[in-house]
Design an enzyme around this catalytic site. Sequence first.
Site, PDB file in Angstrom:
ATOM      1  CG  HIS A  76      40.741  67.330  25.289  1.00  0.00           C
ATOM      2  ND1 HIS A  76      41.431  67.362  26.495  1.00  0.00           N
ATOM      3  CD2 HIS A  76      39.543  67.926  25.528  1.00  0.00           C
ATOM      4  CE1 HIS A  76      40.667  67.948  27.416  1.00  0.00           C
ATOM      5  NE2 HIS A  76      39.526  68.294  26.849  1.00  0.00           N
ATOM      6  CG  ASP A 106      44.401  65.116  26.705  1.00  0.00           C
ATOM      7  OD1 ASP A 106      44.605  64.689  27.853  1.00  0.00           O
ATOM      8  OD2 ASP A 106      43.713  66.131  26.476  1.00  0.00           O
TER       9      ASP A 106
END
Length: 284
Positions: free
Chosen positions: A156, A252
Amino acid sequence: GIELSGVSGKGSACLVKAPTNLREALSETGLILVVLPAFAHAYVAEQIAPLLKKDDRIVLSPGSTGGALEFREILSKHGAPKGVKVGETNTLIYACRISGPGHVKILGVKEFLGVAALPATDTQALLEPLKEIYPQTQAVENVLSTGLNNMNPIFHVFPTLTNLGWLEATKGNFRFYHDGITPSVAKLVEAVDRERMMLCQSLGISTLSGMEWQKKFYGAKGSVLPEILQSNRAYEEIQAPSSKETRLITEDVPMGLVPMAEIAEIVGVPTPFMDSAILLASEI
């Protein structure tokens, strides 16, 4: 109810209860699934701690990196019973997106789901009820295994950072995996993944590369990362986020790359690519 579509079938899933009161939601002893971004874990742990019963079992799905460690510590500080069991999965079982109010589209279902408890001696107690819902659930060594095999920051963060110009100009009007992870972007993904694997190796944690993970969890095929990602049917429709305020960064980085890089520093594993991604994300 919730209207479902996608690979798991189409129809309405009826809910027995949808309480907004935590005391009512936790009135029965059983399995508690916390299916939220990792930045919600601390808040949830603090709120539910005084309401738990000693036989409750909690699974963070997923735990991100360090989720069970944080959750367990907060429960202890806020008076949760000692018998409560806490664990986590290494990923979310579904690749899915909300497509409208009360409507969810399931784009893919993982073929493997790792689970571990803290302490690891409690893993079997969490695995048994989970297997009734998700037969593909399997025990892994411990929460270091689930946490360091968290692939979200790998797939990501750099693809989001390197595509920010396109993302902001088009409000995310491109396919995140199919259009955003070109061969050059894939090199950065693989560089971060090599650092993660070196960290796992230094701690004796079994792991897979990002490419191997795609094949095991999704049945993807190919010899290079962009080819593998484009063979993943679950990723075909996934659009890029519409702004930088996305969990692909806000979850993240602080709950993925940061704890990985901190653990790596403790054990002496260099992480220049993780550090670069953290620095760029923090400035942006």
